[in-house]
Design a protein around this motif. Sequence first.
Motif, PDB file in Angstrom:
ATOM      1  N   GLY A   2       0.929  -1.229  -0.077  1.00 53.60           N
ATOM      2  CA  GLY A   2       0.054  -0.033  -0.182  1.00 53.60           C
ATOM      3  C   GLY A   2       0.927   1.277   0.040  1.00 53.60           C
ATOM      4  O   GLY A   2       1.372   1.551  -0.949  1.00 53.60           O
ATOM      5  N   ASP A   3       0.561   1.999   1.100  1.00 57.47           N
ATOM      6  CA  ASP A   3       1.270   3.381   1.156  1.00 57.47           C
ATOM      7  C   ASP A   3       2.713   3.492   1.740  1.00 57.47           C
ATOM      8  O   ASP A   3       3.380   4.446   1.905  1.00 57.47           O
ATOM      9  N   ALA A   4       3.236   2.212   1.994  1.00 59.24           N
ATOM     10  CA  ALA A   4       4.560   2.092   2.455  1.00 59.24           C
ATOM     11  C   ALA A   4       5.494   2.714   1.570  1.00 59.24           C
ATOM     12  O   ALA A   4       5.658   2.497   0.357  1.00 59.24           O
ATOM     13  N   LYS A   5       6.639   3.582   2.274  1.00 65.40           N
ATOM     14  CA  LYS A   5       7.758   4.098   1.462  1.00 65.40           C
ATOM     15  C   LYS A   5       8.622   3.101   1.202  1.00 65.40           C
ATOM     16  O   LYS A   5       8.800   1.912   1.689  1.00 65.40           O
ATOM     17  N   LEU A   6       9.321   3.351  -0.128  1.00 63.77           N
ATOM     18  CA  LEU A   6      10.009   1.987  -0.693  1.00 63.77           C
ATOM     19  C   LEU A   6      11.546   2.120   0.170  1.00 63.77           C
ATOM     20  O   LEU A   6      11.997   3.203   0.704  1.00 63.77           O
ATOM     21  N   ASP A   7      11.889   0.681   0.411  1.00 65.19           N
ATOM     22  CA  ASP A   7      13.329   0.430   0.991  1.00 65.19           C
ATOM     23  C   ASP A   7      14.215   0.605   0.001  1.00 65.19           C
ATOM     24  O   ASP A   7      14.023  -0.049  -0.995  1.00 65.19           O
ATOM     25  N   LEU A   8      15.360   1.161   0.040  1.00 62.15           N
ATOM     26  CA  LEU A   8      16.137   1.367  -1.147  1.00 62.15           C
ATOM     27  C   LEU A   8      17.183   0.003  -0.891  1.00 62.15           C
ATOM     28  O   LEU A   8      17.514  -0.349   0.113  1.00 62.15           O
ATOM     29  N   LEU A   9      17.392  -0.477  -2.176  1.00 63.19           N
ATOM     30  CA  LEU A   9      18.424  -1.597  -2.162  1.00 63.19           C
ATOM     31  C   LEU A   9      19.866  -1.151  -2.313  1.00 63.19           C
ATOM     32  O   LEU A   9      20.024  -0.032  -2.291  1.00 63.19           O
ATOM     33  N   GLN A  10      20.655  -2.050  -1.569  1.00 68.82           N
ATOM     34  CA  GLN A  10      21.951  -1.549  -1.376  1.00 68.82           C
ATOM     35  C   GLN A  10      22.656  -0.807  -2.731  1.00 68.82           C
ATOM     36  O   GLN A  10      22.544  -1.364  -3.887  1.00 68.82           O
ATOM     37  N   GLY A  11      23.431   0.118  -2.639  1.00 68.61           N
ATOM     38  CA  GLY A  11      23.736   0.895  -3.786  1.00 68.61           C
ATOM     39  C   GLY A  11      22.931   1.817  -4.450  1.00 68.61           C
ATOM     40  O   GLY A  11      23.187   2.680  -5.265  1.00 68.61           O
ATOM     41  N   THR A  12      21.480   1.805  -4.380  1.00 68.73           N
ATOM     42  CA  THR A  12      20.755   2.743  -5.177  1.00 68.73           C
ATOM     43  C   THR A  12      20.627   4.116  -4.586  1.00 68.73           C
ATOM     44  O   THR A  12      20.807   5.252  -5.491  1.00 68.73           O
ATOM     45  N   LEU A  13      21.198   4.453  -3.186  1.00 66.94           N
ATOM     46  CA  LEU A  13      20.944   5.777  -2.709  1.00 66.94           C
ATOM     47  C   LEU A  13      22.474   6.428  -3.433  1.00 66.94           C
ATOM     48  O   LEU A  13      22.252   7.335  -3.750  1.00 66.94           O
ATOM     49  N   ASP A  14      23.390   5.813  -3.418  1.00 67.02           N
ATOM     50  CA  ASP A  14      24.727   6.226  -4.106  1.00 67.02           C
ATOM     51  C   ASP A  14      24.411   6.695  -5.523  1.00 67.02           C
ATOM     52  O   ASP A  14      25.009   7.738  -5.886  1.00 67.02           O
ATOM     53  N   LEU A  15      23.575   5.840  -6.221  1.00 66.60           N
ATOM     54  CA  LEU A  15      23.442   6.079  -7.548  1.00 66.60           C
ATOM     55  C   LEU A  15      22.399   7.546  -7.654  1.00 66.60           C
ATOM     56  O   LEU A  15      22.681   8.102  -8.673  1.00 66.60           O
ATOM     57  N   MET A  16      21.544   7.250  -7.044  1.00 69.28           N
ATOM     58  CA  MET A  16      20.571   8.597  -6.843  1.00 69.28           C
ATOM     59  C   MET A  16      21.304   9.891  -6.601  1.00 69.28           C
ATOM     60  O   MET A  16      20.931  10.844  -7.195  1.00 69.28           O
ATOM     61  N   VAL A  17      22.280   9.911  -5.528  1.00 68.91           N
ATOM     62  CA  VAL A  17      23.020  11.057  -5.082  1.00 68.91           C
ATOM     63  C   VAL A  17      23.970  11.598  -6.301  1.00 68.91           C
ATOM     64  O   VAL A  17      23.891  12.584  -6.839  1.00 68.91           O
ATOM     65  N   LEU A  18      24.820  10.422  -6.954  1.00 69.38           N
ATOM     66  CA  LEU A  18      25.610  10.846  -8.117  1.00 69.38           C
ATOM     67  C   LEU A  18      24.770  11.553  -9.274  1.00 69.38           C
ATOM     68  O   LEU A  18      25.173  12.452  -9.686  1.00 69.38           O
ATOM     69  N   GLN A  19      23.650  10.635  -9.736  1.00 70.77           N
ATOM     70  CA  GLN A  19      22.762  11.419 -10.533  1.00 70.77           C
ATOM     71  C   GLN A  19      22.257  12.808 -10.523  1.00 70.77           C
ATOM     72  O   GLN A  19      22.163  13.614 -11.231  1.00 70.77           O
ATOM     73  N   THR A  20      21.806  13.014  -9.038  1.00 69.72           N
ATOM     74  CA  THR A  20      21.383  14.268  -8.590  1.00 69.72           C
ATOM     75  C   THR A  20      22.458  15.373  -8.763  1.00 69.72           C
ATOM     76  O   THR A  20      22.074  16.328  -9.461  1.00 69.72           O
ATOM     77  N   LEU A  21      23.554  15.080  -8.456  1.00 71.58           N
ATOM     78  CA  LEU A  21      24.610  15.993  -8.579  1.00 71.58           C
ATOM     79  C   LEU A  21      25.244  16.149  -9.933  1.00 71.58           C
ATOM     80  O   LEU A  21      25.651  17.314 -10.438  1.00 71.58           O
ATOM     81  N   ALA A  22      25.128  15.064 -10.961  1.00 71.18           N
ATOM     82  CA  ALA A  22      25.476  15.407 -12.368  1.00 71.18           C
ATOM     83  C   ALA A  22      24.168  16.265 -12.982  1.00 71.18           C
ATOM     84  O   ALA A  22      24.927  16.940 -13.723  1.00 71.18           O
ATOM     85  N   THR A  23      23.178  16.158 -12.616  1.00 76.24           N
ATOM     86  CA  THR A  23      22.153  17.074 -13.479  1.00 76.24           C
ATOM     87  C   THR A  23      21.789  18.294 -12.791  1.00 76.24           C
ATOM     88  O   THR A  23      21.700  19.031 -13.384  1.00 76.24           O
ATOM     89  N   MET A  24      21.867  18.395 -11.537  1.00 76.65           N
ATOM     90  CA  MET A  24      21.710  19.562 -10.588  1.00 76.65           C
ATOM     91  C   MET A  24      22.955  20.471 -10.434  1.00 76.65           C
ATOM     92  O   MET A  24      22.875  21.640 -10.160  1.00 76.65           O
ATOM     93  N   GLY A  25      24.219  20.041 -10.487  1.00 75.25           N
ATOM     94  CA  GLY A  25      25.331  20.666  -9.993  1.00 75.25           C
ATOM     95  C   GLY A  25      25.509  20.816  -8.642  1.00 75.25           C
ATOM     96  O   GLY A  25      24.865  19.756  -7.796  1.00 75.25           O
ATOM     97  N   GLU A  26      26.486  21.485  -8.062  1.00 74.18           N
ATOM     98  CA  GLU A  26      26.606  21.399  -6.626  1.00 74.18           C
ATOM     99  C   GLU A  26      25.672  21.819  -5.648  1.00 74.18           C
ATOM    100  O   GLU A  26      24.875  22.780  -5.932  1.00 74.18           O
ATOM    101  N   MET A  27      25.340  21.109  -4.851  1.00 71.71           N
ATOM    102  CA  MET A  27      24.347  21.159  -3.587  1.00 71.71           C
ATOM    103  C   MET A  27      24.789  20.789  -2.346  1.00 71.71           C
ATOM    104  O   MET A  27      25.830  19.975  -2.199  1.00 71.71           O
TER     105      MET A  27
END
Length: 117
Positions: A2-27
Motif C-alpha cells: 500500500g502506502d509504505a515508502k520504498l526501502d532502497l536496495l544496496q547501492g541505489t542511494l549512492d546512484l541517486m546522489v551521483l545522478q542528482t549532482l550530475a544533473t543539478m550541479g553543486e548542492m
Amino acid sequence: MGDAKLDLLQGTLDLMVLQTLATMGEMHGYGIARRIEQVSGDEVLLNQGTIYAALVRLQQRGWIDAEWGASENNRRAKFYSITKRGRKQLAEDTAYWMRLSGVMGRVLAMSEDGGEQ
C-alpha cells in the motif's frame, strides 16, 4: 504494501546522489535529499543520517568533492559536487541498473505457462 515508502536496495542511494549532482550541479546535503524525495514522488524519504552517511561514503571513494559555503538562508553548509571518477562510476552503475531492471521486467512479465504476457 500500500502506502509504505520504498526501502532502497544496496547501492541505489549512492546512484541517486551521483545522478542528482550530475544533473543539478553543486548542492548541499539537505538539498540533495529533498530533490531525491521530490523526483521519487515522495516514495523515498531520506533522513539526515542516511543522506550524510552516503555523502561521507561517496567522498571517501573519491566520487564526490565537498567544500564549505553559505546556503540560501546564509547558513554555513557543505556543498557537494561530482568528480570525474564519480561520473565514470555513475555511467557504470547506470548501465548495470538499466540492465538489471530490464531483466526484472522480463521475469515479472512471465505468465504462468512460462511465456511472456
